[in-house]
Design an enzyme around this catalytic site. Structure first.
Site, PDB file in Angstrom:
ATOM      1  N   ASN A  34      -7.441   5.861  -0.149  1.00 34.30           N
ATOM      2  CA  ASN A  34      -7.135   4.538  -0.014  1.00 34.30           C
ATOM      3  C   ASN A  34      -6.870   3.886  -1.095  1.00 34.30           C
ATOM      4  OD1 ASN A  34      -6.968   2.045   1.100  1.00 34.30           O
ATOM      5  ND2 ASN A  34      -8.765   2.341   2.349  1.00 34.30           N
TER       6      ASN A  34
ATOM      7  N   CYS B  11       0.743  -1.338   0.013  1.00 33.58           N
ATOM      8  CA  CYS B  11      -0.043   0.059  -0.033  1.00 33.58           C
ATOM      9  C   CYS B  11       0.742   1.285  -0.057  1.00 33.58           C
ATOM     10  CB  CYS B  11      -0.858   0.015   1.108  1.00 33.58           C
ATOM     11  SG  CYS B  11      -0.028  -0.323   2.761  1.00 33.58           S
TER      12      CYS B  11
ATOM     13  N   HIS C 232      -1.847   1.436   7.802  1.00 32.41           N
ATOM     14  CA  HIS C 232      -1.880   1.526   6.501  1.00 32.41           C
ATOM     15  C   HIS C 232      -1.473   2.859   5.785  1.00 32.41           C
ATOM     16  CE1 HIS C 232      -3.816   0.367   2.542  1.00 32.41           C
ATOM     17  NE2 HIS C 232      -4.973   1.261   2.833  1.00 32.41           N
TER      18      HIS C 232
END
Length: 841
Positions: A464, A258, A418
């Site tokens: 995201n 990520c 994240h």
């Protein structure tokens, strides 16, 4: 045959139901839309796909007219090619060869030295092409020589489990532990040369079974996840390298990168930055797609490097007949684009496997995609200022700097641990927030219940990389805080696509840090490469001049190769840079300070103002040293600069630059931040300057002393992972008003604990020489004990280590320096002639 099948393409015998299913898998549309689109295009799959994607982005006219059967989709290398396509392909290859040859010529000119032996900096937007021109030409030659052959196969990164799990050609059987159970593969996480290396340990009874064995080819097996994946070629007409390039295209897959995809998303918002990474493949996609070879550029190991990959990508194994056989296992892009997946594959290839790029920091991804300096702003740091941070974020956003952010916990739709992308930073002045007013409040308060205060809103647009899972608080997609005006100003969307707005207050509460990529438009770069060839040899010195009048701001980076994907026998050394300046033509150097970095990949980054008319000397210093360690001194400047390797030796006082950096008086900022602790000695001070991974101990003699200050220093440390620690002399002698380094230590990394203590003993008391300016209290003479050769007790301990004699590269650090250039520590009424100081860094 039904009418719908009778209208299928005449040169295919495949059932139209299969065409329909393939079109739905490629576009994710419903059956009614798929039938309508296929009917409009005479059930030609290629034409229908092109027409579908043209609704969002206009495609090239030639590509829209090209037809293809389902057979050509499955076997793209064997399809029939029209005469016009052959001519177009020939023109495309000629353009490719011409562009590659032009890039080589420009690189030869850019890398040529002038009459004075200086090399010139390169514009940032041209740098990637200059450094990879040779690989570009080699690929162009390869593609042109392979006309008519099968698709390119990348044997360096084959479609095999080893490219996924990083276990090479593993073919053995796992051993049994002492419990009789099959041992479990584990990985070393501690900093050091073995970090990332695989070993076998007990799976269940870790506290009672001490089984340990390094993994080898004979015993290692591939992971089930890697063996379950299949590899398929991704070729036109269904797949294109790029129809558009946008942050909204990116979707993360099952590998934990990520941080890299968040970096790629913000890079995609800057066309000049993305051009450096995938520009060649975009311009020549028509040629590359015929051969299945793609060209990606990444900034690795201190310079831009070309990574060539094929179009084989790992896919999930279909569980049912309806599952798409082209369902990518890892990252993907919307509209069947390949630029995201192929960039990720190039990054995985550069580090050995997809598993090697699982887990990282946004700042690392930003640097590897741009080559620019990065900065991480920690919201939990002791010196964090929210107002200053907002002002900086606004400035960074206005300058177009790519921004990323990270979390440490989950809440309100935000995923913990994240990485996200920051797409916009906005301050909207004089607006009202939407308010959901209850009917009871309207009855109770009347019109006053509908009054909302006008305020200034600080908002951030965040994405995201999953392409879903959004913030659920204020200013989320369905929040009551939105008004029509706000929605129009900020282009609000309700789609669950991973993009959302949130207030700066909520941002600080739910995120832990922001990563900034300092990549200004129109700047220039200079790479000065060297190798630390001997553990005792002094580092090189480079001479720098500014070409333009007025001087310029400059980012300074010291870079080395990453540990990522290299589990055996490699670890970082510490890197520091010391700076001097002089008038051009003069022989007198003026110390400007320096910045010091710990043993990490990019721990040493800073900034300096380069003035016109001056020549600067940048000297690379490594305390821990290294043998055959490639190092790059990288300069990114607002104006062109020139540089060349300086003569052997050091321009002037290294120790003076060290003291300027420690005391915060350095002209170059950045690197490690030091915390100083002062001990009042009899007639002077002992100063301990510590940072994450570095430790310096100084002895400073008071200016009021009538004689030299001689202090015996016995330094001990407990660091099982191999800290580099040096001491020049056991007895440190400093003249009155001077300071001298006693001990220097470089830990394994900024995360490693370096536990140390040292005994200090003043050889001669200064109490008899006391003056009104002395730092001691005459009433406290009992605390001042004169000792000779004796050092404080407990100097010998089994596990503790002692410093080594300072090597040649560090000797200059231990010279005396006049302490009048910085403010002395605050005077203390307590002073001692001996004692012990201990700490952990």
């Amino acid at each position: 045959m039904p009418a719908k099948r009778a209208r299928a393409s005449s040169n295919t015998t495949v059932d139209s139901d299969e065409i329909l299913r393939t079109f739905q898998n490629a576009t994710a549309c419903d059956e009614a839309y798929a039938r309508r689109r296929l009917s409009q295009n005479a059930w030609s799959l290629a034409k229908a796909l092109d027409a579908h994607f043209a609704s969002t982005e206009a495609l090239d006219a030639r590509e829209r007219k090209r037809g293809a059967t389902l057979t050509s989709l499955v076997r793209p290398r064997a399809k029939e090619v029209s005469k016009q396509d052959e001519l177009d392909a020939e023109d495309g290859m000629e353009r490719l060869k011409r562009d590659a040859a032009d890039a080589v010529r420009r690189a030869q000119t850019a890398f040529a030295a002038d009459a004075d032996g200086f090399f010139r900096s390169i514009p940032l937007n041209e740098e990637a092409e200059m450094f990879t021109s040779g690989s570009y030409e080699a690929l162009a030659t390869l593609v042109c020589e392979r006309v008519g052959e099968e698709g390119f196969r990348d044997d360096a990164f084959p479609p095999a489990p080893g490219s996924v799990d990083g276990r090479g050609n593993a073919s053995g059987n796992a051993p049994q532990c002492r419990c009789g159970l099959q041992a479990k593969v584990k990985q070393v996480h501690k900093d050091g040369v073995t970090q990332g290396r695989l070993f076998y340990g007990c799976e269940k009874r870790v506290d009672r079974c001490d089984f340990f064995a390094w993994c080898s080819k004979e015993t290692l097996v591939h992971t089930d996840a890697a063996k379950a994946l299949r590899w398929k070629r991704f070729a036109p007409p269904r797949f294109k390298f790029a129809r558009r390039t946008s942050a909204a295209d990116i979707r993360q897959g099952s590998v934990g990168d990520c941080w890299f995809l968040s970096s790629l998303a913000v890079i995609a918002e800057r066309e000049d930055l993305l051009e450096q990474v995938v520009g060649v493949s975009r311009r020549h996609a028509g040629v590359f797609e015929k051969h299945g070879a793609w060209f990606v550029r990444l900034f690795l190991g201190g310079r831009w490097r070309a990574i060539v990959v094929d179009d084989m990508l790992p896919v999930k194994t279909p569980k049912t007949k309806k599952d798409d056989e082209y369902s990518l296992a890892f990252s993907r892009a919307a509209n069947n684009q390949l630029w995201v997946s192929l960039t990720e594959k190039a990054y995985a290839k550069a580090h050995g496997s997809y598993s090697a790029i699982s887990g990282g920091y946004v700042s690392e991804g930003l640097h590897d995609l741009t080559g620019s300096a990065t900065e991480q702003i920690d919201f939990h740091a002791n010196d964090f200022d929210s107002e200053e941070c907002w002002a900086r974020l606004m400035s960074f956003s206005a300058a177009g700097f790519p921004l990323g952010c990270a979390t440490s916990f989950s809440a309100e739709g935000i995923v913990g641990h994240h990485a996200y992308s920051v797409l916009e930073v906005r301050e909207v002045v004089g607006v009202k927030k939407g308010v959901q007013t209850k009917l009871t409040e309207v009855y109770a308060r009347g019109k006053d219940a509908l009054d909302v205060e006008v305020e200034n809103l600080r908002l951030l647009k965040i994405r995201n990389p999953w392409g879903k899972r959004e913030w659920r608080g204020e200013f989320s997609s369905n929040s009551d805080a939105w008004t029509k005006r706000l929605g129009d100003v900020l282009s609000r969307t309700r789609a669950d696509d991973g993009e959302f707005w949130m207030s700066y207050r909520d941002f600080l509460m739910h995120f832990s840090s922001v990563d900034v990529c300092k990549s200004p438009r129109g700047w220039h770069s200079m790479n000065l490469e060297t190798v630390l060839s001997d553990t005792r040899e002094r580092g090189p010195t480079f001479l720098i001049r500014v070409d333009d009048d007025g001087g310029c701001w400059c980012h300074v980076l010291l870079l080395q190769h990453t540990k990522r994907g290299r589990p055996n026998g490699h670890w970082y050394t510490d890197l520091s840079v010391l700076v001097w300046s002089r008038d051009v033509g003069s022989s007198d150097w003026t110390p400007m300070g320096g910045m010091f970095g710990a043993r990490e990949r990019e721990s040493c980054q800073g900034e300096i103002m380069l003035d016109a008319g001056l020549e600067y000397a940048f000297h690379i210093l490594s305390i821990a040293g290294g043998r055959d360690v490639p190092v790059t001194l990288r300069l990114c400047s607002a104006k062109p600069v020139r540089a060349r390797l300086g003569p052997p030796g050091i321009p002037a006082s290294v120790a003076r630059n060290l003291h300027l950096a420690i005391h915060g008086d350095s002209a170059i900022t950045g690197g490690s931040k030091f915390k100083r602790s002062h001990l009042a000695l009899c007639g002077g001070f002992a100063t301990c300057a510590t940072s994450k991974g570095l430790n310096f101990v100084f002895i400073q003699a008071g200016a009021a002393r009538a004689s030299d200050l001689a202090v015996r220093v016995a330094y001990r440390f407990d660091d099982e992972r191999g800290a580099a620690c040096y001491q020049h002399d056991d007895v440190v002698v400093a003249r009155p008003g001077f300071s001298r380094l006693a001990v220097v230590a470089s830990g394994v990394s900024t995360h490693a604990r370096h536990k140390f203590e040292f005994d200090y003993a003043v050889a001669e008391c200064a109490c008899g020489n006391a003056t009104s300016e002395s730092i001691h209290d005459d009433d406290d003479d009992d605390d001042c004990v004169v000792i000779g050769e004796t050092v404080a007790k407990n100097t010998e301990r089994a596990r503790e280590k002692r410093p080594e004699i300072a090597p040649m590269r560090c000797e200059a650090l231990f010279e005396q320096v006049d302490a009048a250039f910085w403010s002395p520590p605050r005077a203390s009424t307590k002073h001692t002639a001996r004692g012990t100081f201990s700490a952990v860094i």
